[in-house]
Design an enzyme around this catalytic site. Structure first.
Site, mmCIF file in Angstrom:
data_model
loop_
_atom_site.group_PDB
_atom_site.id
_atom_site.type_symbol
_atom_site.label_atom_id
_atom_site.label_comp_id
_atom_site.label_asym_id
_atom_site.label_seq_id
_atom_site.Cartn_x
_atom_site.Cartn_y
_atom_site.Cartn_z
ATOM 1 N N CYS A 33 0.867 -0.923 0.077
ATOM 2 C CA CYS A 33 0.042 -0.037 -0.068
ATOM 3 C C CYS A 33 0.777 1.388 0.014
ATOM 4 O O CYS A 33 1.924 1.257 0.279
ATOM 5 C CB CYS A 33 -0.842 -0.217 1.319
ATOM 6 S SG CYS A 33 -0.373 0.269 2.826
ATOM 7 N N CYS A 36 2.902 1.816 3.036
ATOM 8 C CA CYS A 36 4.024 0.994 3.505
ATOM 9 C C CYS A 36 5.221 1.485 2.476
ATOM 10 O O CYS A 36 6.420 1.266 2.948
ATOM 11 C CB CYS A 36 3.694 -0.474 3.191
ATOM 12 S SG CYS A 36 2.626 -1.109 4.706
ATOM 13 N N CYS A 117 -2.951 -4.888 1.781
ATOM 14 C CA CYS A 117 -1.451 -4.793 1.653
ATOM 15 C C CYS A 117 -0.679 -5.940 2.028
ATOM 16 O O CYS A 117 -0.920 -6.722 3.072
ATOM 17 C CB CYS A 117 -1.076 -3.761 2.463
ATOM 18 S SG CYS A 117 0.845 -3.202 2.475
ATOM 19 N N CYS A 120 1.484 -4.601 5.482
ATOM 20 C CA CYS A 120 0.892 -4.438 6.687
ATOM 21 C C CYS A 120 -0.405 -5.180 7.002
ATOM 22 O O CYS A 120 -0.755 -5.157 7.892
ATOM 23 C CB CYS A 120 0.582 -2.871 6.750
ATOM 24 S SG CYS A 120 -0.789 -2.386 5.689
ATOM 25 N N ASP A 352 -2.332 -10.944 65.372
ATOM 26 C CA ASP A 352 -3.370 -12.219 65.481
ATOM 27 C C ASP A 352 -4.713 -12.050 65.587
ATOM 28 O O ASP A 352 -5.140 -10.882 66.025
ATOM 29 C CB ASP A 352 -2.671 -13.055 66.788
ATOM 30 C CG ASP A 352 -1.098 -13.812 66.529
ATOM 31 O OD1 ASP A 352 -0.817 -13.711 65.212
ATOM 32 O OD2 ASP A 352 -0.774 -13.913 67.473
#
Length: 538
Positions: A33, A36, A117, A120, A352
């Site tokens: 794409c 990218c 793509c 990605c 306690d």
């Protein structure tokens, strides 16, 4: 024929250099794409990634079709080492030269960007749109959290690292032909580019700012089943990087894959994985959308007035021994008001089940895990304190307040160096007179004692001999078999064992000092000398 002004306009939108043209063309034709492509051309202009994907694809095609290696550069993007004689106007080019990016046989550009793509897997496409942001925000709204800012995080499929490694090898090879180098860190990381796009969309939708230090986190876990097999060859090539763990469903974690990619030789990688990989049929899926708020801490002091109430739930072999506990009487109200998932209780020591805690009380802190409400005024905290106190006559809290995680550490700092004051009702087998106990008041020097781990706690404490200090003692005669003893001791002293000796495991002890058998009937904690949390005005 396009003019030079149009060329300049396209170049100003896409600041790619001459060296990027063959790289951009190969990435585009292989199914990457536009976003990218910019990443692998090391374009770090955030606003460029935020432009609509359709516009980026259209203009990138135009940019590549118009250019050749010696095309003129846009203003602000001139190559300093290029001679002016090479800067020819676009309109001087012939139609034949415009038909391809370069004259070295590069394949023709596709008419449109592939649906998904190859690099990605749709992260910078489908999942960088407003529709996805709205889907995530609906999850945030429905969760009902209170927040003034947030941090957004993503978990990406491990196979993306394999695909990016393949693309990096290809791009590095292309740049090597030009005498240039490309390190992996030079490429814009997918997560980084994704956040450049998505952060402004989230801020606009939620109406608050992104803050990396925010306590509220919105996270998305992506997966891509179609390409899960991309990582499998690494297990054979680098078996020591993939070792099964109890909590992981798959050995192919992102960290394991990255480690293997750093280790595998380039020639071995190229034999097993294509550069570039094929385009998938499907996009990633948002496997989980989660919201989580960092823990908040509430501190205070508690008094315990019952001799039948443990500090924490008392369960032995799965059977509950006491109806409730200090921890539960306090925490349940906090859980309800803060709308937290769970809690962790801690305190400065413990008493306690049959020991009362009086005076100003014992410091405590409660960690509230994943609270949905976190903002409270001082008045609201005071009202919450009153609600806790009115719900039971067995306990009472004071100085209830919100504190930081770091502040909780002050409660434990130097705990054994702190002092505690007790009031103990002592029984003696031998009849005594007031003069028989006065010598305890007259012990001017601090009394050093040695305590072997008491028998009653040996099942949960390691066997050891612990030196402790009795700082002061003060007696009050009651009758021939009883007296009250006020003690100020080093924190961590076992008072009951100091009274009866624990079959000689505590030396000296009250019995040995008085040369009789002694035991403790009642014990109260009068003060815990830890100056925390800060006292609040009533």
């Amino acid at each position: 024929m396009p003019g030079f002004q149009e060329w300049r306009k396209v170049c100003s939108m896409f600041p790619l250099k001459e060296r990027d043209w063959p790289i951009a063309q190969k990435l585009l034709t292989s199914g990457a794409c536009p976003r990218c492509i910019f990443r692998f051309c090391c374009v770090g202009i955030q606003t460029l990634y935020r432009l609509p994907l359709q516009d980026l694809a259209r203009d990138l095609h135009a940019f590549l079709k118009m250019g050749q290696k010696d095309e003129p550069q846009a203003e602000g993007n001139n190559e300093e080492d290029e001679p002016p004689s090479k800067r020819l106007r676009l309109e001087e080019r012939g139609a034949e030269e415009q038909s391809a990016l370069a004259s070295d046989g590069n394949v023709a550009l596709p008419e449109r960007t592939p649906t998904v793509c190859t690099l990605c897997l749709g992260i910078l496409q489908e999942f960088a749109q407003k529709d996805f942001v709205r889907k995530v925000c609906q999850k945030v709204y429905s969760a009902g959290y209170q927040f003034a800012s947030f941090v957004f995080s993503v978990s990406l499929p491990a196979q993306l690292s394999v695909r990016e490694h393949a693309a990096w090898l290809l791009v590095r090879q292309e740049m090597g032909k030009q005498g240039l180098s490309l390190e992996k860190d030079d490429i814009v990381q997918l997560k980084e580019a994704y956040k450049w796009i998505i952060h402004p969309l989230f801020s606009e939708e939620l109406g608050v700012q992104i803050d990396s230090k925010s306590s509220f986190e919105v996270s998305v876990i992506f997966s891509h089943p179609e390409t899960d097999g991309d990582c499998h060859f690494l297990a054979t090539a680098c078996p020591d990087c993939f070792r099964p763990t109890k909590n992981k469903q798959s050995v192919f974690t992102r960290m394991a894959v990255v480690k293997a990619l750093e280790k595998i030789k380039e020639e071995d990688f190229r034999k097993k994985f294509p550069c570039l990989p094929s385009s998938p049929e499907t996009s990633c899926v948002a496997l989980e959308i989660e919201c989580n708020h960092a823990a908040v801490f509430v501190a205070g002091r508690y008094n315990k007035y019952s001799r039948n109430l443990p500090q924490t739930p008392w369960v032995i072999d799965g059977e509950r021994k006491m109806e409730s506990s200090v921890e539960e009487l306090i925490s349940q109200h906090l859980i309800d008001v803060f709308k937290a998932d769970s809690f962790n209780f801690s305190s400065s020591g413990r008493e306690d089940v049959d020991v009362r805690t009086l005076g100003k009380g014992r410091p405590f802190a409660i960690e509230l895990v994943n609270p949905h409400r976190t903002q409270f005024s001082a008045q609201e905290m005071k009202e919450l304190q009153q609600k806790i106190n009115s719900s039971s006559d067995k306990i009472e809290v004071r100085d209830l307040q919100l504190v930081t995680r770091e502040a909780v550490g002050h409660m434990k700092e130097g705990e054994e160096e702190k002092t505690k004051c007790y009031s103990a009702l002592i029984w003696t087998e031998k009849p005594i007179q007031k003069t028989d106990i006065e010598f305890l008041d007259d012990l001017k020097q601090e009394l050093q004692i040695a305590q072997k781990t008491p028998l009653r706690v040996l099942h949960r404490r390691p066997l050891a001999i612990r030196p402790r200090v009795i700082h002061t003692m003060k007696t009050e005669y009651i009758d021939e078999h009883h007296f009250r003893l006020q003690l100020k001791t080093q924190a961590g002293t076992y008072i009951k064992e100091f009274a009866h000796g624990d079959f000689g495991r505590t030396k000296p002890n009250i019995g040995s000092l008085m040369k009789t058998t002694a035991d403790i009937l009642e014990l109260d904690v009068e003060s815990v000398d830890v100056d925390w949390p800060p006292a609040l005005d009533d």
